[in-house]
Scaffold this motif. Structure first.
Motif, short mmCIF file in Angstrom:
data_model
loop_
_atom_site.label_atom_id
_atom_site.label_comp_id
_atom_site.label_asym_id
_atom_site.label_seq_id
_atom_site.Cartn_x
_atom_site.Cartn_y
_atom_site.Cartn_z
N GLN A 1 74.82 46.18 -8.72
CA GLN A 1 74.43 44.90 -8.52
C GLN A 1 72.91 45.16 -8.41
O GLN A 1 72.19 44.09 -8.28
N LEU A 2 72.34 46.36 -8.47
CA LEU A 2 70.98 46.28 -8.20
C LEU A 2 70.03 47.04 -9.12
O LEU A 2 68.90 47.58 -9.19
N GLY A 3 70.54 47.03 -10.64
CA GLY A 3 69.86 47.55 -11.70
C GLY A 3 70.49 48.76 -11.71
O GLY A 3 69.30 49.50 -12.65
N GLY A 4 71.24 49.59 -11.28
CA GLY A 4 71.42 51.22 -11.60
C GLY A 4 70.84 52.13 -10.67
O GLY A 4 69.71 51.54 -9.90
N PRO A 5 71.23 53.20 -10.84
CA PRO A 5 70.48 54.41 -10.24
C PRO A 5 69.02 54.29 -10.45
O PRO A 5 68.37 54.21 -11.31
N GLU A 6 68.33 54.98 -9.32
CA GLU A 6 66.93 55.21 -9.40
C GLU A 6 66.72 56.68 -9.66
O GLU A 6 67.55 57.38 -9.53
N SER A 7 65.39 56.89 -10.22
CA SER A 7 64.94 58.40 -10.56
C SER A 7 64.68 58.93 -9.08
O SER A 7 64.60 58.46 -8.00
N GLU A 8 64.58 60.32 -9.24
CA GLU A 8 64.18 61.15 -7.89
C GLU A 8 63.11 60.71 -7.40
O GLU A 8 62.79 60.38 -6.30
N GLU A 9 61.90 60.44 -8.19
CA GLU A 9 60.70 60.01 -7.89
C GLU A 9 60.80 58.65 -7.11
O GLU A 9 60.16 58.43 -6.24
N GLN A 10 61.54 57.66 -7.71
CA GLN A 10 61.67 56.57 -7.13
C GLN A 10 62.37 56.57 -5.87
O GLN A 10 61.94 55.85 -4.86
N LEU A 11 63.33 57.66 -5.53
CA LEU A 11 64.03 57.48 -4.18
C LEU A 11 63.03 58.10 -3.08
O LEU A 11 63.10 57.73 -2.00
N VAL A 12 62.14 59.12 -3.64
CA VAL A 12 61.17 59.57 -2.82
C VAL A 12 60.25 58.63 -2.31
O VAL A 12 59.84 58.53 -1.18
N SER A 13 59.77 57.64 -3.05
CA SER A 13 59.10 56.58 -2.85
C SER A 13 59.65 55.61 -1.90
O SER A 13 59.02 55.11 -0.90
N ARG A 14 60.90 55.49 -2.23
CA ARG A 14 61.57 54.44 -1.22
C ARG A 14 61.71 54.86 0.20
O ARG A 14 61.31 54.46 1.28
N HIS A 15 61.99 56.36 0.12
CA HIS A 15 62.24 57.00 1.50
C HIS A 15 60.76 56.81 2.09
O HIS A 15 60.96 56.66 3.39
N ARG A 16 59.86 57.09 1.55
CA ARG A 16 58.50 57.04 2.14
C ARG A 16 58.19 55.72 2.98
O ARG A 16 57.82 55.55 4.01
#
Length: 176
Positions: A33-48
């Motif tokens: 429902q959210l546009g699909g999985p994110e890349s590792e780079e996107q996850l790291v940015s989100r975590h930050r």
């Protein structure tokens, strides 16, 4: 928030060691429902962003028992969002598949409403689930949000969707 069997839902502020939860939720099933999985780079940015929020806060949803032992069952948070000419609080959540259907997201959303009300800053808290996402719309309804109607929304950025606009008036019930 108390649940059956003496277990409670706790909101634990997001911390540096919580990246595992973002990875665990980054599956096609959890992000459909959210546009699909994110890349590792996107996850790291989100975590930050989750670790150092400018406005708002992210939490792990922890199911805690009388023995003090807690299981992480998902995440929930709130952040600023520009909506219809005003800045409002927005919320979103994710509950791991093996814990879904137990009312944990509803309990976490109710707890979050109290946290956001206490934090202040904006008069309303909104959630924008897709109109056809029955589980998230059910969470909104059961947690005490009011449906304003449907709205065009973008998530992720550049991906137009049709959402419901659910809100809570954070000033309601306050005296003073």
């Amino acid at each position: 928030m108390e649940l059956n069997g003496g277990r409670r839902v706790l909101l634990v502020p997001w911390a540096g060691g919580d990246m595992w939860l973002l990875r665990r939720c980054n599956t096609p099933e959890m992000t459909d429902q959210l546009g699909g999985p994110e890349s590792e780079e996107q996850l790291v940015s989100r975590h930050r962003r989750y670790c150092e929020p400018a406005a708002g806060r992210m939490y792990r949803i922890v199911l805690d028992g009388d023995d003090g032992d807690g299981e992480t069952v998902g995440s929930i948070g709130y952040w600023e969002h520009e909506w219809q000419g005003a800045t409002v609080w927005e919320t979103g959540w994710a509950v791991l598949p093996e814990y879904q259907g137990r009312g944990l997201a509803v309990s976490a959303a109710r707890a979050l409403i109290g946290v956001v009300r206490e934090a202040g800053g904006h008069p309303t808290l909104h959630a924008f689930p897709k109109v056809d996402h029955s589980a998230s719309n059910g969470v909104c309804r059961k947690a005490g949000f009011t449906l304003r109607g449907q709205a065009d929304f973008e998530y992720p950025k550049g991906n137009p969707i049709r959402s419901n606009d659910w809100y809570v008036d954070l000033r309601a019930g306050l005296s003073g």
